[in-house]
Write a protein that holds these residues in place. Structure first.
Motif, PDB file in Angstrom:
ATOM      1  N   ILE A 131       5.695   8.702   6.132  1.00 53.18           N
ATOM      2  CA  ILE A 131       4.779   7.756   5.877  1.00 53.18           C
ATOM      3  C   ILE A 131       5.537   6.899   4.699  1.00 53.18           C
ATOM      4  N   LYS A 132       6.197   7.878   3.521  1.00 47.43           N
ATOM      5  CA  LYS A 132       6.385   7.338   2.521  1.00 47.43           C
ATOM      6  C   LYS A 132       7.845   6.714   2.815  1.00 47.43           C
ATOM      7  N   ALA A 133       8.496   7.141   3.781  1.00 42.15           N
ATOM      8  CA  ALA A 133       9.981   6.475   4.164  1.00 42.15           C
ATOM      9  C   ALA A 133       9.815   4.882   4.653  1.00 42.15           C
ATOM     10  N   VAL A 193       0.871  -1.208  -0.015  1.00 44.11           N
ATOM     11  CA  VAL A 193       0.066  -0.103   0.037  1.00 44.11           C
ATOM     12  C   VAL A 193       0.850   1.279   0.078  1.00 44.11           C
ATOM     13  N   ASP A 194       0.638   2.156  -1.205  1.00 46.66           N
ATOM     14  CA  ASP A 194       1.561   3.210  -1.157  1.00 46.66           C
ATOM     15  C   ASP A 194       0.721   4.369  -1.295  1.00 46.66           C
ATOM     16  N   VAL A 228       1.071  18.293   6.185  1.00 48.70           N
ATOM     17  CA  VAL A 228       0.846  17.308   5.468  1.00 48.70           C
ATOM     18  C   VAL A 228       1.814  16.737   4.829  1.00 48.70           C
ATOM     19  N   GLN A 229       2.860  17.801   4.146  1.00 44.33           N
ATOM     20  CA  GLN A 229       4.174  17.249   3.605  1.00 44.33           C
ATOM     21  C   GLN A 229       4.974  16.281   4.396  1.00 44.33           C
ATOM     22  N   GLY A 230       5.063  16.940   5.638  1.00 42.95           N
ATOM     23  CA  GLY A 230       5.819  16.096   6.672  1.00 42.95           C
ATOM     24  C   GLY A 230       5.290  14.578   7.226  1.00 42.95           C
ATOM     25  N   ASN A 231       3.915  14.637   7.232  1.00 44.20           N
ATOM     26  CA  ASN A 231       3.329  13.155   7.291  1.00 44.20           C
ATOM     27  C   ASN A 231       3.587  12.410   5.933  1.00 44.20           C
ATOM     28  N   PHE A 232       3.367  13.052   4.665  1.00 41.64           N
ATOM     29  CA  PHE A 232       3.512  12.460   3.480  1.00 41.64           C
ATOM     30  C   PHE A 232       4.896  11.684   3.278  1.00 41.64           C
ATOM     31  N   PHE A 285      17.999   5.852   1.365  1.00 43.82           N
ATOM     32  CA  PHE A 285      16.989   7.159   0.689  1.00 43.82           C
ATOM     33  C   PHE A 285      15.758   7.212   1.756  1.00 43.82           C
ATOM     34  N   GLY A 286      15.369   6.162   2.550  1.00 49.00           N
ATOM     35  CA  GLY A 286      14.550   6.279   3.306  1.00 49.00           C
ATOM     36  C   GLY A 286      14.807   7.146   4.490  1.00 49.00           C
TER      37      GLY A 286
END
Length: 342
Positions: free
Chosen positions: A99-101, A48-49, A92-96, A168-169
């Motif tokens: 979570i993406k990491a 899930v991405d 929102v950008q911080g959460n994005f 990268f994460g």
């Protein structure tokens, strides 16, 4: 004399109960951070991405709860709406990014690298709010950076950090902490208006609107590719409940104890993350991670042992009124606070 002694005894025990209650709340928040991190990590392992969608349900919950209270009050905003819009955007950008990491690195690395927020907050409050720190606070922050370098070294080793692209994460988490720091400093300013409900509700409203825009533009295909199942839906729901609880409890514990005890309390979220990684993912944690964690704890303790106050400054909000804003060195530690850190 006896009466005075009884009064002192009652005050001491009342203070002890207050500290124990605050520690209890701190551990609830700490465990909440670890569980929401596990939820984000679990969704990543299931392919899930959809990081913005995950945050959307958090903001939707905040809007439903605290927005209803604001509508019932029918009061004018104490802070102009565009301040909240900007605050929600960076949140929102911080959460994005955070979570993406989880798509690339381990849950332990994400929770540990989240400590970078403290460094960014120190820089931002020093530049924009005029906060001045003493030598020991700089030493404490520098010690945290050294500890994070050990975590980076751990992830650079083969199999050390877990995930497909751990470095990268780690980079994504570091950039996320910059957005978190911007959000924290802005929220610190807004909370000074004495209406926490307004701050949380407006963060929810504008966070939800920003999330809808980003989902529409960038995340529609990812949502279509998800193979929805009962467990994935339940994890989405659990993530939203946990993060809403975090946003709700945070102002209470900061009011009771200040940011110092709060940050010391949530350090245990990193160890919860280690336990989750060992029990649920059956992965070994590199020994350098434990060294890194110990150094970060030592740095935060050094930082928290000092208190630095600055004079109140006036900040013009809307061109018509100014706000008396007092910056406390202790409060500048609001690093893992008003934003979600999975």
């Amino acid at each position: 004399m006896e009466c005075r002694g009884c009064c002192n005894w009652l005050k001491n025990h009342e203070s002890l109960c207050s500290v124990l209650f605050t520690l209890f709340l701190g551990q609830i928040i700490s465990f909440t951070l670890a569980t929401t991190s596990f939820a984000a990590s679990y969704l990543a392992t299931r392919g899930v991405d959809a990081p913005v969608t995950q945050s959307f349900f958090t903001y939707l919950g905040l809007t439903s709860i605290y927005g209803s209270i604001m509508l019932f009050r029918r009061k004018k905003l104490l802070v102009p709406w565009y301040y909240y819009a900007l605050l929600a955007f960076v949140d929102v950008q911080g959460n994005f990014l955070c979570i993406k990491a989880f798509q690339y690195t381990s849950i332990t690395s994400v929770t540990l690298f989240d400590c970078w927020t403290i460094v960014w907050v120190m820089i931002l409050t020093w530049v924009f709010l005029g906060t001045r720190y003493n030598v020991w606070q700089y030493i404490g922050a520098a010690t945290c950076v050294v500890g994070l370098c050990f975590a980076l070294l751990s992830d650079a080793r083969i199999g050390g950090g877990g995930g497909s692209r751990p470095l990268f994460g780690d980079f994504l988490v570091t950039v996320a902490t910059l957005f978190y720091a911007l959000s924290n400093v802005g929220e610190e300013f807004c909370v000074k208006q004495k209406d926490i409900v307004e701050v949380i509700s407006m963060l929810g409203v504008f966070g939800m609107l920003v999330s809808i825009c980003q989902i529409t533009l960038f995340e529609r295909h990812n949502l279509e590719a998800i193979e929805w199942s009962t467990d994935i839906i339940l994890v989405f729901a659990g993530f939203a409940v946990g993060t809403c609880l975090f946003y709700s409890l945070l102002p209470l514990i900061l009011k009771l104890s200040g940011a110092t005890l709060f940050n010391l309390s949530i350090l245990t979220s990193d160890m919860w993350a280690v336990i989750i990684r060992i029990l649920f993912y059956h992965e070994e944690v590199n020994w350098l991670y434990y060294v890194s964690f110990a150094i970060v704890v030592m740095g935060l303790v050094i930082y928290c042992k000092t208190e630095n106050k600055s004079e109140p400054i006036k900040i013009d909000v809307d061109g018509h009124s100014s706000i008396q804003y007092e910056v406390l060195g202790e409060e500048s530690l609001e690093s893992r606070d008003g934003s979600f850190r999975p």
